[in-house]
Write a protein that holds these residues in place. Structure first.
Motif, mmCIF file in Angstrom:
data_model
loop_
_atom_site.group_PDB
_atom_site.id
_atom_site.type_symbol
_atom_site.label_atom_id
_atom_site.label_comp_id
_atom_site.label_asym_id
_atom_site.label_seq_id
_atom_site.Cartn_x
_atom_site.Cartn_y
_atom_site.Cartn_z
ATOM 1 N N ALA A 75 -10.435 -9.580 -14.088
ATOM 2 C CA ALA A 75 -9.463 -8.490 -14.026
ATOM 3 C C ALA A 75 -9.155 -8.176 -12.565
ATOM 4 C CB ALA A 75 -10.002 -7.248 -14.725
ATOM 5 N N LEU A 76 -7.886 -7.920 -12.288
ATOM 6 C CA LEU A 76 -7.442 -7.509 -10.966
ATOM 7 C C LEU A 76 -7.084 -6.032 -11.026
ATOM 8 C CD1 LEU A 76 -6.501 -8.233 -8.040
ATOM 9 C CD2 LEU A 76 -4.241 -8.716 -9.036
ATOM 10 N N HIS A 77 -7.732 -5.230 -10.201
ATOM 11 C CA HIS A 77 -7.451 -3.799 -10.168
ATOM 12 C C HIS A 77 -6.861 -3.441 -8.815
ATOM 13 C CE1 HIS A 77 -7.770 0.469 -10.967
ATOM 14 N NE2 HIS A 77 -8.420 0.635 -9.830
ATOM 15 N N LEU A 78 -5.761 -2.677 -8.834
ATOM 16 C CA LEU A 78 -5.092 -2.252 -7.607
ATOM 17 C C LEU A 78 -4.822 -0.758 -7.681
ATOM 18 C CD1 LEU A 78 -2.490 -5.153 -7.445
ATOM 19 C CD2 LEU A 78 -4.500 -4.908 -5.982
ATOM 20 N N ILE A 79 -5.002 -0.079 -6.561
ATOM 21 C CA ILE A 79 -4.749 1.356 -6.511
ATOM 22 C C ILE A 79 -4.011 1.671 -5.217
ATOM 23 C CG2 ILE A 79 -7.045 1.760 -5.520
ATOM 24 C CD1 ILE A 79 -7.029 4.499 -6.907
ATOM 25 N N ILE A 80 -3.009 2.525 -5.315
ATOM 26 C CA ILE A 80 -2.243 2.944 -4.145
ATOM 27 C C ILE A 80 -2.492 4.422 -3.896
ATOM 28 C CG2 ILE A 80 0.054 3.258 -3.153
ATOM 29 C CD1 ILE A 80 1.008 0.888 -4.785
ATOM 30 N N GLY B 253 -4.542 -4.776 0.748
ATOM 31 C CA GLY B 253 -3.490 -4.144 1.541
ATOM 32 C C GLY B 253 -3.265 -4.803 2.877
ATOM 33 N N HIS B 254 -4.205 -5.631 3.299
ATOM 34 C CA HIS B 254 -4.084 -6.291 4.594
ATOM 35 C C HIS B 254 -3.750 -7.770 4.453
ATOM 36 C CE1 HIS B 254 -5.233 -2.601 6.528
ATOM 37 N NE2 HIS B 254 -6.247 -2.504 5.682
ATOM 38 N N THR B 255 -3.173 -8.141 3.305
ATOM 39 C CA THR B 255 -2.577 -9.458 3.170
ATOM 40 C C THR B 255 -1.168 -9.398 3.765
ATOM 41 O OG1 THR B 255 -1.888 -8.808 0.939
ATOM 42 C CG2 THR B 255 -3.881 -10.142 1.124
ATOM 43 N N PRO B 256 -0.659 -10.496 4.340
ATOM 44 C CA PRO B 256 0.621 -10.449 5.060
ATOM 45 C C PRO B 256 1.834 -10.534 4.141
ATOM 46 C CG PRO B 256 -0.333 -12.632 5.251
ATOM 47 C CD PRO B 256 -1.340 -11.795 4.502
ATOM 48 N N PRO C 238 -2.255 -0.277 11.481
ATOM 49 C CA PRO C 238 -3.371 0.333 12.214
ATOM 50 C C PRO C 238 -4.640 -0.522 12.219
ATOM 51 C CG PRO C 238 -2.265 1.995 10.897
ATOM 52 C CD PRO C 238 -1.661 0.680 10.514
ATOM 53 N N CYS C 239 -4.751 -1.463 11.259
ATOM 54 C CA CYS C 239 -5.939 -2.325 11.223
ATOM 55 C C CYS C 239 -5.937 -3.347 12.350
ATOM 56 C CB CYS C 239 -6.036 -3.045 9.880
ATOM 57 S SG CYS C 239 -4.933 -4.470 9.708
ATOM 58 N N GLY C 240 -4.782 -3.537 13.005
ATOM 59 C CA GLY C 240 -4.675 -4.508 14.088
ATOM 60 C C GLY C 240 -3.922 -5.765 13.719
ATOM 61 N N ALA C 241 -3.623 -5.949 12.431
ATOM 62 C CA ALA C 241 -2.883 -7.130 11.981
ATOM 63 C C ALA C 241 -1.401 -6.780 11.823
ATOM 64 C CB ALA C 241 -3.443 -7.636 10.657
ATOM 65 N N HIS C 242 -0.566 -7.827 11.837
ATOM 66 C CA HIS C 242 0.869 -7.641 11.650
ATOM 67 C C HIS C 242 1.264 -7.974 10.210
ATOM 68 C CE1 HIS C 242 0.899 -7.737 16.063
ATOM 69 N NE2 HIS C 242 2.109 -7.181 15.991
ATOM 70 N N GLY C 243 2.262 -7.232 9.694
ATOM 71 C CA GLY C 243 2.851 -7.561 8.402
ATOM 72 C C GLY C 243 2.023 -7.193 7.196
ATOM 73 N N CYS C 244 1.138 -6.211 7.312
ATOM 74 C CA CYS C 244 0.266 -5.869 6.187
ATOM 75 C C CYS C 244 1.059 -5.268 5.024
ATOM 76 C CB CYS C 244 -0.824 -4.897 6.626
ATOM 77 S SG CYS C 244 -2.098 -5.653 7.657
ATOM 78 N N TRP C 245 0.651 -5.630 3.831
ATOM 79 C CA TRP C 245 1.249 -5.109 2.593
ATOM 80 C C TRP C 245 1.146 -3.589 2.548
ATOM 81 C CZ3 TRP C 245 -1.152 -6.035 -2.906
ATOM 82 C CH2 TRP C 245 -0.168 -5.825 -3.898
ATOM 83 N N ASN C 246 0.085 -3.037 3.121
ATOM 84 C CA ASN C 246 -0.113 -1.583 3.144
ATOM 85 C C ASN C 246 1.118 -0.828 3.613
ATOM 86 O OD1 ASN C 246 -2.659 -1.098 2.165
ATOM 87 N ND2 ASN C 246 -3.655 -0.929 4.148
ATOM 88 N N LEU C 247 1.817 -1.384 4.579
ATOM 89 C CA LEU C 247 2.937 -0.686 5.201
ATOM 90 C C LEU C 247 4.171 -0.642 4.322
ATOM 91 C CD1 LEU C 247 2.616 -2.186 8.806
ATOM 92 C CD2 LEU C 247 1.653 -0.052 7.911
ATOM 93 N N GLU C 248 4.138 -1.329 3.159
ATOM 94 C CA GLU C 248 5.328 -1.455 2.315
ATOM 95 C C GLU C 248 5.235 -0.706 0.992
ATOM 96 O OE1 GLU C 248 7.701 -3.129 3.794
ATOM 97 O OE2 GLU C 248 6.409 -3.900 5.398
ATOM 98 N N VAL C 249 4.102 -0.060 0.702
ATOM 99 C CA VAL C 249 3.869 0.316 -0.701
ATOM 100 C C VAL C 249 3.567 1.795 -0.961
ATOM 101 C CG1 VAL C 249 3.051 -1.996 -1.281
ATOM 102 C CG2 VAL C 249 1.407 -0.268 -0.511
ATOM 103 N N ASP C 250 3.488 2.635 0.064
ATOM 104 C CA ASP C 250 3.057 4.010 -0.189
ATOM 105 C C ASP C 250 4.046 5.016 0.382
ATOM 106 O OD1 ASP C 250 2.641 3.875 2.523
ATOM 107 O OD2 ASP C 250 0.464 4.116 2.442
ATOM 108 N N GLY C 251 3.591 6.247 0.573
ATOM 109 C CA GLY C 251 4.460 7.286 1.105
ATOM 110 C C GLY C 251 4.964 6.987 2.495
#
Length: 392
Positions: free
Chosen positions: A201-206, A232-235, A244-257
């Motif tokens: 099972a894959l569980h995801l939470i935003i 969230g830190h996959t490109p 903010p984690c230091g990587a570029h293009g993270c999924w985190n930046l596209e999915v929340d408020g």
């Protein structure tokens, strides 16, 4: 103290573990599942009653057959304190061995300064220990960030980084168990939620960003250092943007408020969750388009993870649920477009999590119960009562 020889308390631990994972299980069901004779099950549960590890009440009569009992946590038995640390609040619950919640408390942070937040959690642990004494055996904490060896390496709240969480139980003698909040939310879904029975099972939470876990055989995949699940830190995002984690293009930046504010050209919100809920209540075209872009980004990433991990089911928690509901067609079309052709006829369903409001807390409780139902934990508790003979 060396309270246990290997295997000495195996059956006792297995019975208590079944009780913790299957609330209201009967003694007959325990005997059947563990392949015990009726007399053996009766003997061991009797000893466990003497040890104050469980109690029994008559089970409702259903058809013909011998009467049996329902197993519950003993009213004087071991307890755990589960804590759920969030951006704006923290929650706590005292948990019995059968998974029952004995008390529940929600408190908003006085400030987000880490020393104050950790101090409040430490006070809660000490107060609980004062109330329950030796019955409190462990503390389990869900945190919104990356963990390693009870250290919070980085979190969605920028001030919470490189924190030593062991201070929460300092001078109490209690075991501290920690887990990522999204990972523990996935554990809760696998144990008693939308992913029950799934082999994978894959569980995801935003919340602030997106996290999650891959559950295989009922257990989360932890990775080499225990930091797996940082989806969230996959490109999957814009490679020109720095996370903010230091990587570029993270999924985190596209999915929340924060992503909604970016699309609306508004300042980054202090609380991405509250901001997202405000945008979801708007009906203007700009808000609708921003929501659709964020939902498409969520669905595309989910499809990529499905292609990579081949789960039986995907469960969504947190903001992912109302966001998807606001643009169902966008989500479904984008998800299916991202699935490899050979998977499309059998693409795993994407379900709303059952434990949306308290998944992390329930997962933290499950982590604590797994600790309290080991052979060593059972034997250590039993060693405090020398009058009770060993149970096998």
């Amino acid at each position: 103290m060396n309270p246990v020889r290997r295997g000495q308390w195996q059956t006792a631990a297995e019975i208590v573990r079944l009780m913790s994972r299957r609330p209201a299980i009967t003694r007959t069901a325990v005997a059947r599942e563990l392949r015990l004779s009726t007399s053996s099950a009766t003997e061991v549960t009797s000893k466990l009653r003497e040890l104050k590890l469980l109690s029994e009440t008559p089970a409702p009569i259903q058809g013909r057959g011998r009467p049996t009992t329902v197993l519950h946590a003993h009213p004087e038995g071991p307890l755990a304190l589960a804590l759920d640390l969030r951006q704006s609040e923290w929650r706590s619950v005292v948990v019995g061995l059968d998974g029952s919640f004995m008390s529940h408390d929600d408190r908003r942070h006085r400030t987000r300064r880490p020393e104050v937040v950790l101090g409040d959690l430490r006070d809660a642990v000490q107060q609980t220990q004062e109330q329950y004494g030796h019955r409190l055996r462990a503390v389990s904490l869900a945190v919104p960030g990356t963990l390693r060896d009870n250290r919070l390496l980085q979190a969605s709240v920028s001030e919470w980084a490189e924190l030593d969480l062991d201070n929460i139980t300092a001078d109490t003698g209690l075991a501290l168990l920690t887990g990522n909040d999204a990972t523990l939310g996935g554990v809760a879904e696998a144990r008693s939620g939308a992913a029950v029975g799934a082999g994978t099972a894959l569980h995801l939470i935003i919340e602030a960003g997106i996290g999650g876990t891959l559950i295989v055989g009922g257990a989360p995949v932890q990775g080499a250092s225990g930091a797996a699940g940082e989806f969230g830190h996959t490109p999957f995002g814009d490679r020109t943007r720095l996370c903010p984690c230091g990587a570029h293009g993270c999924w985190n930046l596209e999915v929340d408020g924060r992503a909604l504010a970016h699309h609306l050209q508004e300042p980054e919100p202090d609380d991405p969750h509250l901001y997202a809920m405000e945008i979801l209540r708007r009906t203007d075209l700009a808000a609708t388009k921003a929501v659709a872009r964020v939902v498409a980004a969520i669905a595309a990433g989910v499809a990529g993870l499905v292609n990579a991990h081949d789960p039986d089911v995907v469960t969504l928690g947190g903001l992912a649920v109302p966001l998807r509901a606001a643009a169902v067609r966008v989500f479904d079309d984008t998800y299916m477009a991202g699935i490899m052709t050979f998977r499309r006829n059998t693409a795993p369903p994407v379900l709303a999590a059952v434990h949306r409001a308290d998944g992390s807390l329930r997962g933290a409780a499950a982590l604590a119960l797994d600790h309290l139902t080991t052979e060593v934990a059972i034997a250590t508790w039993a060693a405090e009562d020398k009058s009770v003979a060993t149970v096998g």
